[in-house]
Design a protein around this motif. Structure first.
Motif, PDB file in Angstrom:
ATOM      1  N   VAL A  13      45.499  42.338  46.675  1.00 25.19           N
ATOM      2  CA  VAL A  13      46.112  43.782  46.078  1.00 25.19           C
ATOM      3  C   VAL A  13      45.702  44.581  47.283  1.00 25.19           C
ATOM      4  O   VAL A  13      44.695  44.757  47.421  1.00 25.19           O
ATOM      5  N   PRO A  44      41.324  43.829  47.356  1.00 24.70           N
ATOM      6  CA  PRO A  44      40.556  42.798  46.729  1.00 24.70           C
ATOM      7  C   PRO A  44      41.599  41.343  46.558  1.00 24.70           C
ATOM      8  O   PRO A  44      42.731  41.502  46.418  1.00 24.70           O
ATOM      9  N   LEU A  46      43.393  38.743  44.248  1.00 26.83           N
ATOM     10  CA  LEU A  46      44.045  38.688  42.893  1.00 26.83           C
ATOM     11  C   LEU A  46      43.904  37.409  42.167  1.00 26.83           C
ATOM     12  O   LEU A  46      44.037  36.492  42.823  1.00 26.83           O
ATOM     13  N   LYS A  47      43.296  37.415  41.010  1.00 24.72           N
ATOM     14  CA  LYS A  47      43.083  36.160  40.330  1.00 24.72           C
ATOM     15  C   LYS A  47      44.286  35.608  39.883  1.00 24.72           C
ATOM     16  O   LYS A  47      45.253  36.491  39.376  1.00 24.72           O
ATOM     17  N   GLU A  50      46.249  37.646  36.930  1.00 29.86           N
ATOM     18  CA  GLU A  50      45.704  39.082  36.803  1.00 29.86           C
ATOM     19  C   GLU A  50      46.832  40.024  37.068  1.00 29.86           C
ATOM     20  O   GLU A  50      47.568  39.690  37.903  1.00 29.86           O
ATOM     21  N   ASP A  51      46.637  41.206  36.392  1.00 25.47           N
ATOM     22  CA  ASP A  51      47.620  42.257  36.560  1.00 25.47           C
ATOM     23  C   ASP A  51      47.216  43.094  37.679  1.00 25.47           C
ATOM     24  O   ASP A  51      45.930  43.546  37.979  1.00 25.47           O
ATOM     25  N   PRO A  52      48.379  43.041  38.867  1.00 27.37           N
ATOM     26  CA  PRO A  52      47.892  43.971  39.989  1.00 27.37           C
ATOM     27  C   PRO A  52      47.388  45.438  39.500  1.00 27.37           C
ATOM     28  O   PRO A  52      46.564  45.628  40.439  1.00 27.37           O
ATOM     29  N   GLU A  54      46.108  46.525  36.958  1.00 30.99           N
ATOM     30  CA  GLU A  54      44.745  46.672  36.587  1.00 30.99           C
ATOM     31  C   GLU A  54      43.582  46.274  37.537  1.00 30.99           C
ATOM     32  O   GLU A  54      42.425  46.882  37.636  1.00 30.99           O
ATOM     33  N   CYS A  55      43.951  45.480  38.354  1.00 27.61           N
ATOM     34  CA  CYS A  55      43.035  45.067  39.476  1.00 27.61           C
ATOM     35  C   CYS A  55      42.764  46.374  40.388  1.00 27.61           C
ATOM     36  O   CYS A  55      41.699  46.581  40.834  1.00 27.61           O
ATOM     37  N   ASN A  58      40.554  48.855  38.646  1.00 29.27           N
ATOM     38  CA  ASN A  58      39.068  48.244  38.513  1.00 29.27           C
ATOM     39  C   ASN A  58      38.519  48.708  40.064  1.00 29.27           C
ATOM     40  O   ASN A  58      37.440  48.992  40.031  1.00 29.27           O
ATOM     41  N   VAL A  59      39.380  48.427  41.000  1.00 35.70           N
ATOM     42  CA  VAL A  59      38.819  48.612  42.384  1.00 35.70           C
ATOM     43  C   VAL A  59      38.436  50.295  42.494  1.00 35.70           C
ATOM     44  O   VAL A  59      37.402  50.476  43.006  1.00 35.70           O
TER      45      VAL A  59
END
Length: 77
Positions: A13, A44, A46-47, A50-52, A54-55, A58-59
């Motif tokens: 992302v 970062p 992306l798992k 995982e919602d981009p 939300e990622c 978090n960053v």
């Protein structure tokens, strides 16, 4: 990371944080793409599932930045 018949894919992302016309860049100790070092837009991994957005939130939070109007501008594959 995902294995495909074309090779390994590592989703990331790109988090563009702009404030007062300035773009935030970071100098990673370990760059998301080891072939490219130096300054980056935060990017970062992306798992799976995982919602981009939300990622990205978090960053920003990890960098101590509070986001008021986060918006997903696009998805590239």
């Amino acid at each position: 990371m995902f294995e495909t018949k074309e090779g390994t894919i590592k989703p990331i992302v790109y988090v563009g944080i702009v404030n007062n016309g300035k773009l935030l860049l970071v100098d990673y100790k370990t760059a998301p793409n080891p072939a490219k070092t130096g300054w980056w837009i935060p990017a970062p991994g992306l798992k799976f599932g995982e919602d981009p957005q939300e990622c990205a939130e978090n960053v920003a939070s990890d960098l101590g930045i509070k986001i008021k109007n986060l918006s997903l501008k696009g998805v590239e594959s």
